[in-house]
Design an enzyme around this catalytic site. Structure first.
Site, PDB file in Angstrom:
ATOM      1  N   THR A  25       0.845  -1.199   0.000  1.00 39.72           N
ATOM      2  CA  THR A  25       0.000   0.000   0.000  1.00 39.72           C
ATOM      3  C   THR A  25       0.880   1.247   0.000  1.00 39.72           C
ATOM      4  O   THR A  25       1.877   1.296   0.716  1.00 39.72           O
ATOM      5  CB  THR A  25      -0.893   0.010   1.263  1.00 39.72           C
ATOM      6  OG1 THR A  25      -1.615  -1.221   1.298  1.00 39.72           O
ATOM      7  CG2 THR A  25      -1.879   1.166   1.240  1.00 39.72           C
ATOM      8  N   GLY A  26       0.481   2.241  -0.789  1.00 41.62           N
ATOM      9  CA  GLY A  26       1.245   3.493  -0.825  1.00 41.62           C
ATOM     10  C   GLY A  26       1.644   3.823  -2.252  1.00 41.62           C
ATOM     11  O   GLY A  26       1.373   3.052  -3.186  1.00 41.62           O
ATOM     12  N   SER A  27       2.306   4.967  -2.432  1.00 41.95           N
ATOM     13  CA  SER A  27       2.621   5.418  -3.791  1.00 41.95           C
ATOM     14  C   SER A  27       3.614   4.485  -4.482  1.00 41.95           C
ATOM     15  O   SER A  27       3.504   4.220  -5.682  1.00 41.95           O
ATOM     16  CB  SER A  27       3.159   6.856  -3.753  1.00 41.95           C
ATOM     17  OG  SER A  27       4.316   6.932  -2.962  1.00 41.95           O
ATOM     18  N   ASP A  81       6.217  -4.338  -0.878  1.00 42.53           N
ATOM     19  CA  ASP A  81       5.570  -3.187  -0.245  1.00 42.53           C
ATOM     20  C   ASP A  81       6.601  -2.098   0.040  1.00 42.53           C
ATOM     21  O   ASP A  81       7.812  -2.365   0.047  1.00 42.53           O
ATOM     22  CB  ASP A  81       4.881  -3.629   1.071  1.00 42.53           C
ATOM     23  CG  ASP A  81       3.809  -2.638   1.543  1.00 42.53           C
ATOM     24  OD1 ASP A  81       3.649  -1.576   0.920  1.00 42.53           O
ATOM     25  OD2 ASP A  81       3.135  -2.953   2.537  1.00 42.53           O
ATOM     26  N   GLY A  97      -0.503   3.983   6.479  1.00 39.49           N
ATOM     27  CA  GLY A  97      -1.848   3.616   6.011  1.00 39.49           C
ATOM     28  C   GLY A  97      -2.631   3.027   7.175  1.00 39.49           C
ATOM     29  O   GLY A  97      -2.253   3.185   8.333  1.00 39.49           O
ATOM     30  N   GLU A 103      -0.677  -5.946   6.677  1.00 36.89           N
ATOM     31  CA  GLU A 103       0.694  -5.802   6.182  1.00 36.89           C
ATOM     32  C   GLU A 103       1.636  -6.769   6.908  1.00 36.89           C
ATOM     33  O   GLU A 103       2.467  -7.430   6.285  1.00 36.89           O
ATOM     34  CB  GLU A 103       1.186  -4.358   6.372  1.00 36.89           C
ATOM     35  CG  GLU A 103       0.492  -3.379   5.438  1.00 36.89           C
ATOM     36  CD  GLU A 103       1.043  -1.959   5.525  1.00 36.89           C
ATOM     37  OE1 GLU A 103       1.933  -1.701   6.347  1.00 36.89           O
ATOM     38  OE2 GLU A 103       0.578  -1.113   4.750  1.00 36.89           O
TER      39      GLU A 103
HETATM   40  C1  A5P Z   1       1.406   1.778   4.515  1.00 36.67           C
HETATM   41  O1  A5P Z   1       0.778   1.498   5.688  1.00 36.67           O
HETATM   42  C2  A5P Z   1       2.853   2.015   4.739  1.00 36.67           C
HETATM   43  O2  A5P Z   1       3.407   0.946   5.443  1.00 36.67           O
HETATM   44  C3  A5P Z   1       3.492   2.257   3.371  1.00 36.67           C
HETATM   45  O3  A5P Z   1       4.222   1.149   2.989  1.00 36.67           O
HETATM   46  C4  A5P Z   1       4.259   3.510   3.387  1.00 36.67           C
HETATM   47  O4  A5P Z   1       3.464   4.592   3.859  1.00 36.67           O
HETATM   48  C5  A5P Z   1       4.951   3.820   2.072  1.00 36.67           C
HETATM   49  O5  A5P Z   1       4.293   4.790   1.321  1.00 36.67           O
HETATM   50  P1  A5P Z   1       4.979   5.455   0.048  1.00 36.67           P
HETATM   51  O6  A5P Z   1       5.354   4.355  -0.880  1.00 36.67           O
HETATM   52  O7  A5P Z   1       3.880   6.342  -0.516  1.00 36.67           O
HETATM   53  O8  A5P Z   1       6.163   6.260   0.501  1.00 36.67           O
END
Ligand code: A5P
Length: 228
Positions: A25-27, A81, A97, A103
């Site tokens: 999850t995340g960009s 991830d 997130g 996760e």
């Molecule tokens: C989600 O809960 C986080 O563990 C994400 O892996 C983290 O915030 C990474 O985000 P970006 O890829 O957007 O930096």
């Protein structure tokens, strides 16, 4: 192509036919989901995916990746991830997130857990840049906060982005974002949080990452221990 895309594209090349892949999850994870879907469309790669969050599941579905529910999964081949912080011994801080439990379950269930990061994520100790997310049972939040304050933590319940409510995870928990001083090393803090009743899960991922991928001068480097 930015550094996040670069590592995500590289990670997609690591996926082999028939694999069950965990989606983060995340960009950065989003770039990976796009790269994986492209390989499926262009090369006929056959994969099945399981998602760490609803938002990633929606993205994967919209791109045509076949998904299975976490409930159906006993192990996965590879989990890909991002992370919020990465220490030299590959301890991670995750959980900006809302899906800490999912996760960590995927990280533990994976034969390999590849972390996609960039230089900005490298820290000397966990908690250097961000508070540690602590997912708590709703009725336990005040007791957990009190215990963590006794351990030197500072913080409180995570508000929604609009500030008009509290964040609730997909498991129905509340999240305490707690900062701890440099006297706490990641491992000791991990143990203290694990030993706190009412904590569902927390954002320190210790001894779970197989490798961390970081783009250095336009090239992807794979870190597997000291030196990340
Ligand atoms: C989600 O809960 C986080 O563990 C994400 O892996 C983290 O915030 C990474 O985000 P970006 O890829 O957007 O930096």
């Amino acid at each position: 192509m930015n550094d996040k895309q670069l590592v995500a594209e590289y990670a997609a090349t690591q996926i082999q036919d028939g694999m069950l892949v965990g989606l983060g999850t995340g960009s950065t994870a989003n770039f990976f989901i796009e790269a994986l879907a492209r390989r499926q469309a262009e090369e006929g790669l056959r994969v099945t995916a399981v998602s760490s969050s609803t938002v990633s599941a929606v993205k994967a579905k919209s791109l045509g990746l076949p998904l299975v529910a976490l409930e159906q999964v006993e192990r996965i081949d590879l989990y890909i991830d991002g992370a919020d912080e990465v220490t030299p011994d590959l301890t991670l801080l995750k959980g900006r997130g809302y899906d800490l439990v999912r996760e960590k379950l995927l990280a533990r269930a994976a034969d390999r857990f590849l972390v996609l990061a960039d230089e900005s994520k490298r820290v000397g100790r966990i908690g250097e840049r961000y508070p540690v997310p602590v997912e708590v049972m709703p009725f336990a939040w005040a007791l957990v906060k009190h215990r963590l304050e006794n351990l030197g933590g500072k913080g409180g319940l995570r508000p929604t982005a609009a500030g008009d409510g509290l964040v609730v995870t997909s498991y129905g928990s509340l999240v305490l974002d707690m900062s701890f001083g440099p006297e706490w090393d990641s491992w000791a803090l991990d143990e203290a949080l694990n030993a706190t009743p009412g904590v569902v899960e927390h954002g320190i991922f210790r001894a779970l990452a197989s490798a961390v991928l970081i783009a250095v001068d336009g090239k992807v480097k794979e870190f597997t221990g000291e030196g990340a």
